[in-house]
Design a protein around this motif. Structure first.
Motif, PDB file in Angstrom:
ATOM      1  N   LEU A   1       0.819  -1.213   0.000  1.00 37.58           N
ATOM      2  CA  LEU A   1       0.000   0.000   0.000  1.00 37.58           C
ATOM      3  C   LEU A   1       0.851   1.261   0.000  1.00 37.58           C
ATOM      4  CD1 LEU A   1      -2.975  -0.942   2.365  1.00 37.58           C
ATOM      5  CD2 LEU A   1      -2.956  -0.720  -0.123  1.00 37.58           C
ATOM      6  N   ALA A   2       2.091   1.172   0.485  1.00 35.34           N
ATOM      7  CA  ALA A   2       3.003   2.313   0.359  1.00 35.34           C
ATOM      8  C   ALA A   2       3.309   2.592  -1.101  1.00 35.34           C
ATOM      9  CB  ALA A   2       4.279   2.057   1.139  1.00 35.34           C
ATOM     10  N   ILE A   3       3.465   1.521  -1.886  1.00 40.99           N
ATOM     11  CA  ILE A   3       3.674   1.681  -3.332  1.00 40.99           C
ATOM     12  C   ILE A   3       2.425   2.271  -3.981  1.00 40.99           C
ATOM     13  CG2 ILE A   3       4.031   0.410  -5.486  1.00 40.99           C
ATOM     14  CD1 ILE A   3       5.771  -1.541  -3.925  1.00 40.99           C
ATOM     15  N   VAL A   4       1.250   1.798  -3.552  1.00 39.08           N
ATOM     16  CA  VAL A   4      -0.010   2.313  -4.102  1.00 39.08           C
ATOM     17  C   VAL A   4      -0.128   3.813  -3.858  1.00 39.08           C
ATOM     18  CG1 VAL A   4      -2.510   2.233  -3.843  1.00 39.08           C
ATOM     19  CG2 VAL A   4      -1.214   0.108  -3.953  1.00 39.08           C
ATOM     20  N   ARG A   5       0.161   4.258  -2.645  1.00 39.96           N
ATOM     21  CA  ARG A   5       0.067   5.692  -2.350  1.00 39.96           C
ATOM     22  C   ARG A   5       1.104   6.476  -3.139  1.00 39.96           C
ATOM     23  NH1 ARG A   5      -0.593   8.474   3.488  1.00 39.96           N
ATOM     24  NH2 ARG A   5      -2.761   8.164   2.866  1.00 39.96           N
ATOM     25  N   GLN A   6       2.306   5.937  -3.311  1.00 36.67           N
ATOM     26  CA  GLN A   6       3.338   6.646  -4.072  1.00 36.67           C
ATOM     27  C   GLN A   6       2.875   6.875  -5.508  1.00 36.67           C
ATOM     28  OE1 GLN A   6       6.249   7.639  -2.724  1.00 36.67           O
ATOM     29  NE2 GLN A   6       7.179   8.439  -4.596  1.00 36.67           N
ATOM     30  N   VAL A   7       2.323   5.854  -6.127  1.00 38.09           N
ATOM     31  CA  VAL A   7       1.847   5.982  -7.511  1.00 38.09           C
ATOM     32  C   VAL A   7       0.646   6.925  -7.576  1.00 38.09           C
ATOM     33  CG1 VAL A   7       0.903   4.734  -9.484  1.00 38.09           C
ATOM     34  CG2 VAL A   7       2.709   3.697  -8.098  1.00 38.09           C
ATOM     35  N   ALA A   8      -0.275   6.789  -6.642  1.00 37.46           N
ATOM     36  CA  ALA A   8      -1.451   7.663  -6.625  1.00 37.46           C
ATOM     37  C   ALA A   8      -1.043   9.117  -6.480  1.00 37.46           C
ATOM     38  CB  ALA A   8      -2.384   7.253  -5.501  1.00 37.46           C
ATOM     39  N   SER A   9      -0.047   9.380  -5.632  1.00 36.41           N
ATOM     40  CA  SER A   9       0.412  10.768  -5.446  1.00 36.41           C
ATOM     41  C   SER A   9       1.018  11.315  -6.728  1.00 36.41           C
ATOM     42  CB  SER A   9       1.433  10.818  -4.309  1.00 36.41           C
ATOM     43  OG  SER A   9       1.970  12.114  -4.162  1.00 36.41           O
ATOM     44  N   SER A  10       1.785  10.513  -7.427  1.00 34.79           N
ATOM     45  CA  SER A  10       2.390  10.990  -8.670  1.00 34.79           C
ATOM     46  C   SER A  10       1.348  11.216  -9.759  1.00 34.79           C
ATOM     47  CB  SER A  10       3.445   9.991  -9.152  1.00 34.79           C
ATOM     48  OG  SER A  10       2.845   8.742  -9.461  1.00 34.79           O
ATOM     49  N   HIS A  11       0.204  10.544  -9.675  1.00 28.93           N
ATOM     50  CA  HIS A  11      -0.873  10.722 -10.651  1.00 28.93           C
ATOM     51  C   HIS A  11      -1.954  11.700 -10.169  1.00 28.93           C
ATOM     52  CE1 HIS A  11       0.934   7.154 -12.429  1.00 28.93           C
ATOM     53  NE2 HIS A  11       0.207   7.350 -13.513  1.00 28.93           N
ATOM     54  N   GLN A  12      -1.739  12.273  -9.003  1.00 28.53           N
ATOM     55  CA  GLN A  12      -2.668  13.265  -8.446  1.00 28.53           C
ATOM     56  C   GLN A  12      -4.071  12.692  -8.255  1.00 28.53           C
ATOM     57  OE1 GLN A  12      -2.518  16.854 -10.796  1.00 28.53           O
ATOM     58  NE2 GLN A  12      -0.294  16.781 -10.981  1.00 28.53           N
ATOM     59  N   VAL A  13      -4.131  11.466  -7.754  1.00 30.31           N
ATOM     60  CA  VAL A  13      -5.408  10.833  -7.446  1.00 30.31           C
ATOM     61  C   VAL A  13      -5.373  10.375  -5.996  1.00 30.31           C
ATOM     62  CG1 VAL A  13      -5.833  10.112  -9.815  1.00 30.31           C
ATOM     63  CG2 VAL A  13      -4.619   8.574  -8.267  1.00 30.31           C
ATOM     64  N   ARG A  14      -6.540  10.055  -5.475  1.00 34.85           N
ATOM     65  CA  ARG A  14      -6.670   9.652  -4.071  1.00 34.85           C
ATOM     66  C   ARG A  14      -7.183   8.226  -3.984  1.00 34.85           C
ATOM     67  NH1 ARG A  14      -7.082  11.694   0.997  1.00 34.85           N
ATOM     68  NH2 ARG A  14      -8.602  10.759   2.411  1.00 34.85           N
ATOM     69  N   VAL A  15      -6.588   7.467  -3.048  1.00 35.37           N
ATOM     70  CA  VAL A  15      -7.010   6.091  -2.785  1.00 35.37           C
ATOM     71  C   VAL A  15      -7.932   6.103  -1.573  1.00 35.37           C
ATOM     72  CG1 VAL A  15      -6.258   3.743  -2.283  1.00 35.37           C
ATOM     73  CG2 VAL A  15      -4.828   5.242  -3.699  1.00 35.37           C
ATOM     74  N   GLU A  16      -9.141   5.567  -1.749  1.00 30.16           N
ATOM     75  CA  GLU A  16     -10.126   5.558  -0.668  1.00 30.16           C
ATOM     76  C   GLU A  16     -10.382   4.120  -0.230  1.00 30.16           C
ATOM     77  OE1 GLU A  16     -13.617   7.528  -1.952  1.00 30.16           O
ATOM     78  OE2 GLU A  16     -12.663   9.496  -2.186  1.00 30.16           O
ATOM     79  N   LEU A  17     -10.302   3.892   1.091  1.00 35.51           N
ATOM     80  CA  LEU A  17     -10.586   2.580   1.672  1.00 35.51           C
ATOM     81  C   LEU A  17     -11.956   2.632   2.342  1.00 35.51           C
ATOM     82  CD1 LEU A  17      -7.128   1.751   3.334  1.00 35.51           C
ATOM     83  CD2 LEU A  17      -7.884   1.331   0.984  1.00 35.51           C
TER      84      LEU A  17
END
Length: 489
Positions: free
Chosen positions: A450-466
């Motif tokens: 999930l750290a990788i998921v947040r890193q990619v989401a941040s670079s794409h300017q999107v938010r991950v919602e759980l």
């Protein structure tokens, strides 16, 4: 938190109001003093003029006729209840209404009044004292001046009501302060603008800091920074430099350690596989010869445990390498791509693991749908793989994992739901930290996915919602929305 802008505005505006009030008070005191001196001199002059006139007139004129000519006579129409000067102002062709606020009296040595102006407020009381004094007539305060003529043996007193002086003083102070009172609103606007202008460098520095993401540790811009703020900016830049160096060393260590671990792990895996084959072949020969239970047969699962541990460590190393590559990547290659085939590749690659655990596993997407977004394909596939891989790993055997792709409100939503143990709401923010794992979950994860998921989401300017899963009471739902419009830059 205390506001510098508010403090400066309140202090400066308070100082302006206080200084204006003190100036008004001081102006009133000075004007009152000057008016008193002027009118006192005028009273003395009137008394002396009256003395010189009486020296001549008392020898030529009968006292009765002189008294009658000097007595106060109301103006025509003054007997009306209303003020006769109200319609024409304070001064008219008939005279001035302040005449009733001026009076004089003349006495002989015995205190008998010889002459008087006949003031509507009544006559002055006889007091055999020369100089200035204060008295009351009909409840109104008067200022008086008295002198004595030894040749004529008479006392002369002239007087003036105090409200004449106070009214003049008020007029003088009002005319002096009125321009300043009118300027105060303009002065307030100027102070507000000056304070805002002076604090603008601090606001620029604040915007530079707040507009950055957690990966931007470049020094702050020091151009056009005033001397008072330069020290703060320099200290922040020095802190950013030390922090960047520390993070660089950490990332370098992680990458080096991961690379160094790959080779021995691969060797351990090969030896474990060889051991597994040898034990299997020896077990077969023992069964054919009818031999009893051997140590190899008593430990048939030992190579499997070794392989499982090696696979787990290999997964951690691979995740570390992916995270290190993402953190070292300076610029991603954004291009227009269709999200559907990318997710289909990820689902196909992880299907064997889901089938091994006998899970219900599938992708829901409209047939023939084209969901184009602008993204970096490599990092985006890495994010999708980690989301699906986590769902499969943490969902128990016989559970369900469902991946959905759908257009939603001008965006493309990627959703991954499972029937696994889920994540408590209080822990959903911390699971994005590196190496953070929930102790209640049985599957042994790396704590990096999930750290990788947040890193990619941040670079794409999107938010991950759980959130909560619709597949089970304890499941987890992960949603990521990508804008359909191309990203800028």
């Amino acid at each position: 938190m205390r506001s510098i802008r508010r403090f400066l505005l309140v202090s400066l505006l308070g100082a302006v109001v206080l200084i204006t009030g003190l100036a008004a008070f001081r102006s009133y005191e000075d004007a009152s003093h000057e008016v008193d001196e002027l009118f006192d001199a005028e009273l003395a002059q009137m008394a002396r003029v009256l003395q010189s006139l009486l020296t001549v007139q008392l020898k030529r004129t009968q006292l009765d006729s002189l008294r009658d000519s000097l007595s106060y006579k109301p103006y025509p129409g003054e007997e009306r209840p209303s003020d006769p000067f109200a319609e024409y102002g304070e001064a008219t062709a008939l005279g001035h209404k302040y005449e009733r606020k001026l009076a004089f009296a003349v006495w002989n040595n015995e205190g008998r009044e010889l002459l008087g102006s006949g003031s509507p407020d009544g006559g002055f009381p006889f007091v055999a004292e020369v100089g200035y004094g204060d008295t009351d007539l009909a409840g109104a305060p008067w200022r008086t001046f008295s002198l004595y003529d030894p040749e004529l043996e008479i006392w002369i007193k002239v007087g003036q009501r105090f409200d004449v002086r106070s009214e003049l003083t008020d007029e003088i102070v009002l005319h002096a302060l009125l321009p300043l009172l009118l300027i105060i609103p303009l002065l307030l606007v100027v102070i507000w603008w000056v304070v805002g202008r002076g604090l603008s460098p601090l606001l620029r520095v604040s915007r530079q800091v707040t507009s950055r993401d957690q990966h931007n540790l470049a020094p702050l811009d020091t151009e056009q920074v005033p001397e008072e703020v330069e020290g703060v900016v320099s200290a922040i830049n020095a802190l950013l430099k030390r922090l960047d160096d520390a993070l660089s060393r950490e990332r370098q260590f992680t990458a080096n350690a991961a690379h160094e671990l790959r080779t021995p792990l691969a060797g351990i895996r090969i030896h474990a596989q060889n051991l597994q084959r040898q034990l299997g072949s020896q077990g077969d020969r023992g069964e054919e010869s009818g031999a009893g239970a051997t140590p190899e047969r008593r430990l048939p699962r030992a190579p499997d445990h070794i392989l499982e541990g090696v696979d787990q460590m290999t997964h951690v190393v691979e995740q570390l390498l992916r995270l290190s590559r993402l953190e070292h990547e300076q610029s991603l290659s954004f291009q227009k791509l269709d999200l559907v085939p990318l997710v289909q590749r990820v689902v196909a690659s992880l299907a064997p693991l889901a089938l091994k655990k006998q899970q219900t596993f599938g992708l829901d997407v409209d047939e023939g749908a084209v969901l184009a977004i602008r993204a970096d394909e490599t990092s985006l596939e890495m994010m999708c793989r980690n989301l699906v891989d986590n769902a499969v790993r943490y969902t128990p055997a016989g559970g369900e994992v469902r991946i959905r792709l759908q257009p939603l409100n001008g965006a493309v939503e990627l959703g991954v739901e499972d029937s696994g143990p889920g994540i408590p709401s209080a822990e959903r923010e911390r699971v994005f930290e590196r190496f953070y794992r929930l102790g209640s979950q049985g599957s042994r994860g790396s704590g990096i996915g999930l750290a990788i998921v947040r890193q990619v989401a941040s670079s794409h300017q999107v938010r991950v919602e759980l959130g909560e899963s619709s597949l089970a009471e304890t499941g987890l739902s992960v949603r990521v929305q990508f804008p359909l419009n191309p990203l800028k830059g």
